[in-house]
Structure formats: C-alpha cells, structure tokens
Design an enzyme around this catalytic site. Structure first.
Site, PDB file in Angstrom:
ATOM      1  N   ASN A   1      -9.704   0.958   8.202  1.00 23.73           N
ATOM      2  CA  ASN A   1     -10.906   1.036   8.633  1.00 23.73           C
ATOM      3  C   ASN A   1     -10.986   0.598  10.223  1.00 23.73           C
ATOM      4  O   ASN A   1     -11.994   0.636  10.834  1.00 23.73           O
ATOM      5  CB  ASN A   1     -11.754  -0.083   7.918  1.00 23.73           C
ATOM      6  CG  ASN A   1     -11.848   0.454   6.549  1.00 23.73           C
ATOM      7  OD1 ASN A   1     -11.690   1.434   6.184  1.00 23.73           O
ATOM      8  ND2 ASN A   1     -12.690  -0.343   5.815  1.00 23.73           N
TER       9      ASN A   1
ATOM     10  N   TYR B   1       0.614  -1.142   0.019  1.00 20.23           N
ATOM     11  CA  TYR B   1      -0.057  -0.064  -0.018  1.00 20.23           C
ATOM     12  C   TYR B   1       0.678   1.388  -0.050  1.00 20.23           C
ATOM     13  O   TYR B   1       0.038   2.126   0.063  1.00 20.23           O
ATOM     14  CB  TYR B   1      -0.940  -0.103   1.207  1.00 20.23           C
ATOM     15  CG  TYR B   1      -1.778  -1.142   1.153  1.00 20.23           C
ATOM     16  CD1 TYR B   1      -3.036  -1.131   0.307  1.00 20.23           C
ATOM     17  CD2 TYR B   1      -1.797  -2.227   2.111  1.00 20.23           C
ATOM     18  CE1 TYR B   1      -3.726  -2.123   0.117  1.00 20.23           C
ATOM     19  CE2 TYR B   1      -2.607  -3.306   2.072  1.00 20.23           C
ATOM     20  CZ  TYR B   1      -3.621  -3.288   1.180  1.00 20.23           C
ATOM     21  OH  TYR B   1      -4.465  -4.383   0.919  1.00 20.23           O
TER      22      TYR B   1
ATOM     23  N   HIS C   1      -4.645   6.176  -0.461  1.00 23.89           N
ATOM     24  CA  HIS C   1      -5.074   5.940   0.951  1.00 23.89           C
ATOM     25  C   HIS C   1      -4.003   6.050   1.968  1.00 23.89           C
ATOM     26  O   HIS C   1      -4.252   6.427   3.351  1.00 23.89           O
ATOM     27  CB  HIS C   1      -5.649   4.565   0.915  1.00 23.89           C
ATOM     28  CG  HIS C   1      -7.030   4.285   1.712  1.00 23.89           C
ATOM     29  ND1 HIS C   1      -8.029   5.691   1.981  1.00 23.89           N
ATOM     30  CD2 HIS C   1      -7.898   3.571   2.296  1.00 23.89           C
ATOM     31  CE1 HIS C   1      -9.154   5.082   2.565  1.00 23.89           C
ATOM     32  NE2 HIS C   1      -8.853   3.760   2.618  1.00 23.89           N
TER      33      HIS C   1
END
Length: 186
Positions: free
Chosen positions: A66, A14, A19
C-alpha cells in the site's frame, strides 16, 4: 532507461501469495536476463541490466504494497524517468482469472491500493502496467486474507505460465511495442 516495478510485500511470510505476483515476475525477468536484484536503495531492492537491448532497472519496493508509490516515486525522481513513457508496473488483479494477463498503457487504480499510492506519488495514472490475474475472492472472504493467501496447486500452475508470458510482454514493451504485447496477451 525503463523502470520495471513488480509490486508485492517484503519478507518470506508473503512469498508466493496472490499479492506478490509482481515480485514473482521481477524474479523471472532477473533470472532470464541475468540481473541481480539485490541493491537496497530508495526503499526497494533494485537491479540494473539489459532487457531486449534496453537498459532497465528492475524494482521490488520494500515498503509493503500500500506504500509502493513512496519507493517508485523516489526512483523516478532520482533517475529522471518519465512515468508516461518509461515505467512499467506489474501487479495482481482480482478481476482476472488466475493466469490471465491484461496489459494497459494507462488507467485508474481500480481499487488497488498499491496502484492508488503510485498514482499519488508520481502524479499521473498514465503509465504502462501488466496485471496478472489471481482470481476473484470467494464470497464471504475478507479481501486482505484472500490476496495475502496462497494459490491452489492448479491456480499456481496457471500463474506460473502467466509469469513467463509477462516476461515476454515486457520484452515487447521496452521496445515500444506495447500494442503488440496487448494483442498477444490480453
């Protein structure tokens, strides 16, 4: 002490995605202020140091986006930090053009699941935040695919500049000058 948390997802997969701009800003802060963000505690990578004369804890939750509130809530409880006055959260915002900043003293989650989880775990939406624009998702794209994707070369340059501005904004914010940061960078 200020807790400055940048949101993102762990693992190399990532890195440099839309994000993960919160992690990128924490990395810039760590570099500028010579703070090692390597202590693994409270489900986060943490580093203590000084930013513009103020004691800070830089935080990169390792819970995945999250579930960021699990880590941040535990840190605030452990260090007895009041979120309303001494928490700054840095994260991506798809409603802002790439490279734009929006600084707020409080607010709703605005559909951001990481922020939603933080609000649930710390019990308030009254905490300072720096939103880094990553651009609106193209029509027909899945939101998750978009935010987990990489920037174009042009947009990457814009957000790199925004990281430097976010670092400068943090300097004002930890000294009680959030209004000044808002006037300069919003």
């Amino acid at each position: 002490m200020y807790v400055i948390a940048g949101l993102g997802n762990p693992t190399a997969k990532y890195e440099k995605t839309r994000h993960n701009v919160g992690f990128d800003v924490i990395d810039r802060l760590a570099e500028k202020y010579n703070i090692r963000v390597s202590d693994n505690r409270h489900k986060a990578l943490c580093g203590s140091g000084m930013v513009e004369g103020q004691k800070v804890l830089l935080v990169k939750p390792q819970t995945f986006m999250n579930l960021s509130g699990e880590s941040i809530g535990a840190i605030l409880n452990f260090y007895k930090v009041e979120p309303e006055t001494n928490l700054i959260v840095i994260y991506d915002d798809i409603s802002l053009e790439p490279g734009k900043l929006r600084i707020r003293k409080k607010g709703s989650a605005g559909g951001h699941n990481g922020i939603k989880n933080i609000i649930a775990h710390v019990g308030t939406q009254e905490f300072q935040r720096i939103k880094v624009g990553v651009g609106e998702k193209p029509q027909g794209w899945d939101l998750a695919d978009y935010v987990l994707g990489h920037f174009s070369k042009e947009d990457r340059e814009k957000v790199e500049d925004a990281f430097d501005k976010a670092v400068e904004a943090v300097g004002y914010m930890v000294n009680g000058e959030t209004d000044k940061a808002m006037n300069l960078f919003n």
